[in-house]
Design a protein around this motif. Structure first.
Motif, short mmCIF file in Angstrom:
data_model
loop_
_atom_site.label_atom_id
_atom_site.label_comp_id
_atom_site.label_asym_id
_atom_site.label_seq_id
_atom_site.Cartn_x
_atom_site.Cartn_y
_atom_site.Cartn_z
N LYS A 97 10.06 43.79 14.26
CA LYS A 97 8.66 43.53 14.58
C LYS A 97 7.80 44.73 14.15
O LYS A 97 8.12 45.87 14.43
N LEU A 98 6.70 44.41 13.48
CA LEU A 98 5.74 45.42 13.06
C LEU A 98 4.35 44.88 13.40
O LEU A 98 3.91 43.88 12.83
N ASP A 99 3.68 45.54 14.34
CA ASP A 99 2.41 45.04 14.87
C ASP A 99 1.33 46.12 14.79
O ASP A 99 1.63 47.32 14.68
N TYR A 100 0.09 45.65 14.91
CA TYR A 100 -1.04 46.58 15.04
C TYR A 100 -2.08 45.95 15.95
O TYR A 100 -2.48 44.80 15.75
N LEU A 101 -2.50 46.71 16.97
CA LEU A 101 -3.54 46.30 17.91
C LEU A 101 -4.67 47.31 17.80
O LEU A 101 -4.48 48.49 18.09
N SER A 102 -5.85 46.86 17.38
CA SER A 102 -6.91 47.80 17.00
C SER A 102 -7.37 48.67 18.17
O SER A 102 -7.78 49.81 17.97
N LYS A 103 -7.33 48.15 19.41
CA LYS A 103 -7.76 48.93 20.57
C LYS A 103 -6.63 49.74 21.19
O LYS A 103 -6.88 50.54 22.08
N ARG A 104 -5.40 49.52 20.73
CA ARG A 104 -4.27 50.20 21.35
C ARG A 104 -3.53 51.08 20.36
O ARG A 104 -3.31 52.26 20.62
N GLY A 105 -3.10 50.51 19.22
CA GLY A 105 -2.40 51.33 18.24
C GLY A 105 -1.31 50.56 17.53
O GLY A 105 -1.11 49.36 17.75
N PRO A 106 -0.55 51.24 16.65
CA PRO A 106 0.55 50.59 15.93
C PRO A 106 1.76 50.45 16.84
O PRO A 106 1.96 51.23 17.78
N PHE A 109 -6.80 44.06 23.73
CA PHE A 109 -6.06 44.63 22.61
C PHE A 109 -6.86 44.72 21.32
O PHE A 109 -6.43 45.36 20.37
N GLY A 110 -8.01 44.07 21.25
CA GLY A 110 -8.80 44.08 20.02
C GLY A 110 -8.22 43.13 18.99
O GLY A 110 -7.64 42.09 19.32
N VAL A 111 -8.36 43.47 17.72
CA VAL A 111 -7.78 42.67 16.64
C VAL A 111 -6.26 42.82 16.70
O VAL A 111 -5.73 43.92 16.72
N GLU A 112 -5.56 41.68 16.73
CA GLU A 112 -4.11 41.68 16.86
C GLU A 112 -3.46 41.16 15.57
O GLU A 112 -3.81 40.09 15.09
#
Length: 296
Positions: free
Chosen positions: A138-147, A111-114
Protein backbone atom coordinates in the motif's frame (compact mmCIF):
# COMPACT_ATOMS: atom_id res chain seq x y z
CA UNK A 1 -8.44 -9.45 -17.45
CA UNK A 2 -9.60 -12.99 -18.22
CA UNK A 3 -11.88 -13.36 -15.18
CA UNK A 4 -13.98 -10.33 -16.18
CA UNK A 5 -13.39 -10.47 -19.94
CA UNK A 6 -11.89 -6.95 -20.00
CA UNK A 7 -9.28 -6.35 -22.75
CA UNK A 8 -5.80 -5.09 -21.97
CA UNK A 9 -4.34 -2.49 -24.34
CA UNK A 10 -0.61 -2.00 -24.89
CA UNK A 11 0.61 0.88 -27.06
CA UNK A 12 4.30 1.37 -27.73
CA UNK A 13 6.81 3.16 -29.94
CA UNK A 14 8.04 -0.20 -31.21
CA UNK A 15 6.77 -3.79 -30.88
CA UNK A 16 8.96 -6.78 -31.80
CA UNK A 17 8.14 -10.45 -32.18
CA UNK A 18 11.09 -12.59 -31.04
CA UNK A 19 9.44 -15.98 -31.43
CA UNK A 20 6.01 -17.57 -31.82
CA UNK A 21 5.42 -17.06 -28.09
CA UNK A 22 7.43 -13.95 -27.12
CA UNK A 23 6.98 -10.25 -27.87
CA UNK A 24 8.56 -7.07 -26.55
CA UNK A 25 7.43 -3.45 -26.55
CA UNK A 26 9.57 -0.33 -26.06
CA UNK A 27 8.33 2.90 -24.43
CA UNK A 28 4.95 1.30 -23.80
CA UNK A 29 1.80 2.18 -21.89
CA UNK A 30 -0.55 -0.45 -20.47
CA UNK A 31 -4.20 0.27 -19.69
CA UNK A 32 -7.70 -1.18 -19.75
CA UNK A 33 -8.94 1.98 -21.51
CA UNK A 34 -9.49 1.89 -25.28
CA UNK A 35 -8.79 5.64 -25.53
CA UNK A 36 -5.50 6.67 -27.12
CA UNK A 37 -4.87 8.97 -24.13
CA UNK A 38 -6.20 7.04 -21.11
CA UNK A 39 -7.03 8.68 -17.79
CA UNK A 40 -4.51 6.44 -16.01
CA UNK A 41 -2.02 3.83 -17.19
CA UNK A 42 1.20 1.99 -16.44
CA UNK A 43 4.13 3.30 -18.43
CA UNK A 44 7.24 1.18 -18.99
CA UNK A 45 10.54 1.57 -20.80
CA UNK A 46 10.29 -2.06 -21.91
CA UNK A 47 7.69 -4.85 -21.65
CA UNK A 48 8.26 -8.51 -22.50
CA UNK A 49 5.21 -10.75 -23.06
CA UNK A 50 5.31 -14.55 -23.27
CA UNK A 51 2.54 -16.96 -24.17
CA UNK A 52 2.83 -19.92 -21.75
CA UNK A 53 -0.51 -21.55 -22.61
CA UNK A 54 -0.61 -25.33 -22.84
CA UNK A 55 -0.90 -26.46 -26.48
CA UNK A 56 -1.11 -29.77 -28.26
CA UNK A 57 1.29 -31.10 -30.90
CA UNK A 58 -0.46 -29.08 -33.61
CA UNK A 59 -0.22 -25.84 -31.63
CA UNK A 60 -3.88 -25.63 -30.64
CA UNK A 61 -4.84 -24.38 -27.20
CA UNK A 62 -5.12 -27.38 -24.85
CA UNK A 63 -6.13 -25.56 -21.67
CA UNK A 64 -6.69 -22.13 -20.20
CA UNK A 65 -4.90 -19.29 -21.98
CA UNK A 66 -1.99 -18.04 -19.89
CA UNK A 67 0.76 -15.48 -20.23
CA UNK A 68 3.71 -13.98 -18.38
CA UNK A 69 5.08 -10.45 -18.48
CA UNK A 70 8.16 -8.51 -17.41
CA UNK A 71 8.12 -4.71 -17.06
CA UNK A 72 11.21 -2.49 -16.71
CA UNK A 73 11.30 1.09 -15.40
CA UNK A 74 7.57 1.22 -14.74
CA UNK A 75 5.57 4.20 -13.53
CA UNK A 76 1.94 4.53 -12.58
CA UNK A 77 0.57 7.69 -14.20
CA UNK A 78 -2.63 9.70 -14.00
CA UNK A 79 -2.72 11.51 -17.31
CA UNK A 80 0.96 12.18 -17.83
CA UNK A 81 1.76 12.80 -14.15
CA UNK A 82 3.84 9.96 -12.62
CA UNK A 83 2.74 9.01 -9.10
CA UNK A 84 4.93 5.96 -8.44
CA UNK A 85 8.03 4.41 -10.04
CA UNK A 86 9.30 0.84 -9.79
CA UNK A 87 12.41 -0.61 -11.48
CA UNK A 88 11.12 -4.10 -12.33
CA UNK A 89 8.01 -6.24 -11.97
CA UNK A 90 6.82 -9.57 -13.31
CA UNK A 91 3.73 -11.72 -13.10
CA UNK A 92 1.17 -13.88 -14.87
CA UNK A 93 -1.60 -12.29 -16.90
CA UNK A 94 -4.29 -14.61 -15.54
CA UNK A 95 -3.63 -13.29 -12.01
CA UNK A 96 -3.82 -9.58 -12.81
CA UNK A 97 -3.37 -7.44 -15.88
CA UNK A 98 -0.88 -5.16 -14.11
CA UNK A 99 0.84 -4.88 -10.74
CA UNK A 100 -1.75 -2.39 -9.47
CA UNK A 101 -4.67 -3.97 -7.58
CA UNK A 102 -6.53 -0.97 -6.19
CA UNK A 103 -6.80 2.78 -6.76
CA UNK A 104 -9.02 5.12 -4.75
CA UNK A 105 -9.23 8.89 -4.62
CA UNK A 106 -11.43 11.11 -2.48
CA UNK A 107 -11.62 14.05 -0.12
CA UNK A 108 -12.60 14.40 3.53
CA UNK A 109 -12.41 17.14 6.11
CA UNK A 110 -10.15 15.06 8.38
CA UNK A 111 -7.67 13.79 5.78
CA UNK A 112 -7.93 16.23 2.87
CA UNK A 113 -7.28 14.90 -0.63
CA UNK A 114 -6.93 11.11 -0.37
CA UNK A 115 -4.98 8.95 -2.80
CA UNK A 116 -4.82 5.27 -1.89
CA UNK A 117 -3.14 2.62 -4.05
CA UNK A 118 -2.65 -1.13 -3.62
CA UNK A 119 -0.02 -3.11 -5.54
CA UNK A 120 0.66 -6.80 -6.01
CA UNK A 121 3.73 -7.23 -3.81
CA UNK A 122 5.01 -10.42 -5.43
CA UNK A 123 4.86 -8.86 -8.88
CA UNK A 124 6.73 -5.79 -7.63
CA UNK A 125 9.42 -8.07 -6.20
CA UNK A 126 9.58 -10.07 -9.43
CA UNK A 127 8.86 -13.39 -7.68
CA UNK A 128 6.12 -16.00 -8.25
CA UNK A 129 3.21 -15.89 -5.82
CA UNK A 130 3.33 -18.84 -3.38
CA UNK A 131 0.25 -21.03 -3.30
CA UNK A 132 -2.26 -19.78 -0.77
CA UNK A 133 -0.64 -16.38 -0.30
CA UNK A 134 -1.90 -12.91 -1.22
CA UNK A 135 0.17 -9.79 -0.51
CA UNK A 136 -0.57 -6.11 -1.14
CA UNK A 137 1.85 -3.20 -0.93
CA UNK A 138 0.00 0.00 0.00
CA UNK A 139 1.22 3.46 -0.95
CA UNK A 140 -1.03 6.36 0.08
CA UNK A 141 -1.01 10.11 0.44
CA UNK A 142 -3.36 12.23 2.58
CA UNK A 143 -2.87 15.95 1.96
CA UNK A 144 -3.79 17.02 5.53
CA UNK A 145 -1.87 14.21 7.21
CA UNK A 146 1.07 13.01 5.13
CA UNK A 147 2.48 10.07 3.13
CA UNK A 148 1.80 6.50 4.23
CA UNK A 149 2.84 2.98 3.30
CA UNK A 150 2.25 -0.57 4.47
CA UNK A 151 2.00 -4.26 3.60
CA UNK A 152 -0.99 -6.59 4.00
CA UNK A 153 -0.53 -10.36 3.71
CA UNK A 154 -3.13 -13.12 3.98
CA UNK A 155 -2.23 -16.79 3.73
CA UNK A 156 -3.93 -20.17 4.02
CA UNK A 157 -2.28 -23.57 3.66
CA UNK A 158 -3.30 -27.09 4.64
CA UNK A 159 -1.76 -26.94 8.12
CA UNK A 160 -1.70 -23.22 8.91
CA UNK A 161 -3.24 -19.85 8.15
CA UNK A 162 -2.77 -16.26 9.24
CA UNK A 163 -2.44 -12.61 8.37
CA UNK A 164 0.02 -9.71 8.55
CA UNK A 165 -0.97 -6.06 8.69
CA UNK A 166 1.48 -3.15 8.78
CA UNK A 167 1.10 0.55 8.15
CA UNK A 168 3.19 3.66 8.71
CA UNK A 169 2.18 7.29 8.25
CA UNK A 170 4.14 10.46 8.83
CA UNK A 171 1.22 12.29 10.39
CA UNK A 172 1.27 16.10 10.44
CA UNK A 173 -2.39 16.55 11.42
CA UNK A 174 -4.71 16.13 14.38
CA UNK A 175 -7.16 13.35 15.16
CA UNK A 176 -10.90 13.93 15.02
CA UNK A 177 -12.43 11.50 17.52
CA UNK A 178 -15.73 13.29 18.04
CA UNK A 179 -16.90 16.79 19.04
CA UNK A 180 -16.26 16.28 22.77
CA UNK A 181 -12.65 15.18 22.28
CA UNK A 182 -11.45 16.98 19.15
CA UNK A 183 -9.47 19.71 20.91
CA UNK A 184 -7.69 17.18 23.14
CA UNK A 185 -6.49 14.65 20.59
CA UNK A 186 -3.25 15.90 19.05
CA UNK A 187 -1.12 12.79 18.35
CA UNK A 188 1.80 12.24 20.70
CA UNK A 189 4.08 11.44 17.75
CA UNK A 190 4.28 12.18 14.03
CA UNK A 191 5.53 8.64 13.33
CA UNK A 192 2.36 6.58 13.62
CA UNK A 193 1.34 3.12 12.56
CA UNK A 194 0.83 -0.48 13.51
CA UNK A 195 2.14 -4.04 13.11
CA UNK A 196 -0.17 -7.02 13.53
CA UNK A 197 0.62 -10.72 12.97
CA UNK A 198 -1.81 -13.55 13.69
CA UNK A 199 -0.94 -17.17 12.92
CA UNK A 200 -2.47 -20.56 13.70
CA UNK A 201 -0.66 -23.83 13.05
CA UNK A 202 -2.12 -27.33 13.30
CA UNK A 203 0.39 -29.73 14.85
CA UNK A 204 0.52 -33.53 15.18
CA UNK A 205 -1.36 -35.38 17.94
CA UNK A 206 -4.29 -32.91 17.89
CA UNK A 207 -2.22 -29.96 19.08
CA UNK A 208 -2.61 -26.49 17.64
CA UNK A 209 -0.48 -23.39 18.21
CA UNK A 210 -1.59 -19.78 17.97
CA UNK A 211 0.81 -16.85 17.78
CA UNK A 212 -0.10 -13.19 17.81
CA UNK A 213 1.97 -10.00 17.84
CA UNK A 214 0.49 -6.51 18.03
CA UNK A 215 2.18 -3.12 18.16
CA UNK A 216 0.43 0.26 17.85
CA UNK A 217 2.28 3.57 17.96
CA UNK A 218 -0.19 5.48 20.17
CA UNK A 219 -3.57 5.09 21.92
CA UNK A 220 -5.65 6.79 19.22
CA UNK A 221 -4.18 5.32 16.04
CA UNK A 222 -6.72 2.52 15.56
CA UNK A 223 -9.68 4.74 16.37
CA UNK A 224 -8.57 7.31 13.79
CA UNK A 225 -7.33 5.10 10.93
CA UNK A 226 -8.99 1.70 11.51
CA UNK A 227 -12.33 2.69 13.01
CA UNK A 228 -14.23 -0.51 12.21
CA UNK A 229 -11.46 -2.67 13.69
CA UNK A 230 -11.33 -0.44 16.76
CA UNK A 231 -15.08 -0.80 17.32
CA UNK A 232 -15.62 -4.42 16.30
CA UNK A 233 -12.30 -6.23 16.04
CA UNK A 234 -10.45 -8.54 18.37
CA UNK A 235 -8.36 -7.08 21.18
CA UNK A 236 -4.77 -6.20 20.28
CA UNK A 237 -2.60 -8.77 22.07
CA UNK A 238 0.81 -10.42 22.02
CA UNK A 239 0.13 -14.10 22.69
CA UNK A 240 1.56 -17.60 22.50
CA UNK A 241 -1.14 -20.26 22.97
CA UNK A 242 -1.02 -24.04 22.70
CA UNK A 243 -4.08 -26.28 22.89
CA UNK A 244 -4.82 -29.97 22.67
CA UNK A 245 -8.53 -30.83 22.65
CA UNK A 246 -10.02 -34.30 23.03
CA UNK A 247 -13.61 -35.42 22.87
CA UNK A 248 -14.54 -33.79 26.19
CA UNK A 249 -11.28 -32.45 27.63
CA UNK A 250 -8.59 -29.94 26.74
CA UNK A 251 -5.10 -28.92 27.86
CA UNK A 252 -3.97 -25.33 27.19
CA UNK A 253 -0.80 -23.34 27.77
CA UNK A 254 -1.12 -19.56 27.56
CA UNK A 255 1.52 -16.83 27.67
CA UNK A 256 0.78 -13.21 26.85
CA UNK A 257 2.58 -9.93 27.43
CA UNK A 258 1.30 -6.37 27.63
CA UNK A 259 3.49 -4.61 25.06
CA UNK A 260 1.08 -1.67 24.78
CA UNK A 261 1.37 0.29 28.01
CA UNK A 262 -1.80 2.30 27.23
CA UNK A 263 -3.98 -0.86 27.15
CA UNK A 264 -5.33 -2.55 30.29
CA UNK A 265 -4.64 -6.28 29.97
CA UNK A 266 -3.87 -9.24 32.23
CA UNK A 267 -0.56 -10.96 31.59
CA UNK A 268 -0.08 -14.74 31.95
CA UNK A 269 3.59 -15.72 32.23
CA UNK A 270 2.53 -18.47 31.69
CA UNK A 271 -0.68 -20.30 32.65
CA UNK A 272 -1.37 -24.04 32.29
CA UNK A 273 -5.00 -25.17 32.34
CA UNK A 274 -6.91 -28.46 32.17
CA UNK A 275 -10.64 -28.67 31.44
CA UNK A 276 -13.00 -31.63 31.35
CA UNK A 277 -16.69 -31.36 30.50
CA UNK A 278 -19.75 -33.56 30.62
CA UNK A 279 -18.62 -36.75 32.43
CA UNK A 280 -21.61 -38.96 33.34
CA UNK A 281 -20.00 -41.80 35.34
CA UNK A 282 -22.14 -40.67 38.33
CA UNK A 283 -25.31 -40.66 36.19
CA UNK A 284 -27.60 -38.76 36.44
CA UNK A 285 -24.99 -36.35 37.88
CA UNK A 286 -22.92 -34.61 35.17
CA UNK A 287 -19.50 -33.38 36.30
CA UNK A 288 -17.37 -30.50 35.05
CA UNK A 289 -13.79 -29.75 36.01
CA UNK A 290 -11.32 -26.90 35.42
CA UNK A 291 -7.86 -26.50 36.94
CA UNK A 292 -5.37 -23.70 36.38
CA UNK A 293 -1.83 -23.05 37.58
CA UNK A 294 0.40 -20.16 36.57
CA UNK A 295 1.65 -16.65 37.21
CA UNK A 296 -0.79 -13.80 36.45
Amino acid sequence: MPDRDIPLYIRADRVRQHSATEFSADNARVTTSEFYSPHYHIGARRIVLRDVSERDAEGRLAGKAAGEYEMYDTAFKVGEVPLMWWPYSTGRLEDSETAIKRLRTGYSGDFGVELETGWNLFQLLGTPKPDGYDATYKLDYLSKRGPATGIDIDYTRDDHFGLWRSYYIYDKGEDNLGPLRRNEEEPSTENRGRILWRHRHYLPYDWEATFELSYISDPNYLEEYERSEFNEGKDQETVVYFKRAGENDAVTLLANWRLLDFVTQTEHVPELAYRRFGDTFLDPVVTYHESRVGAV
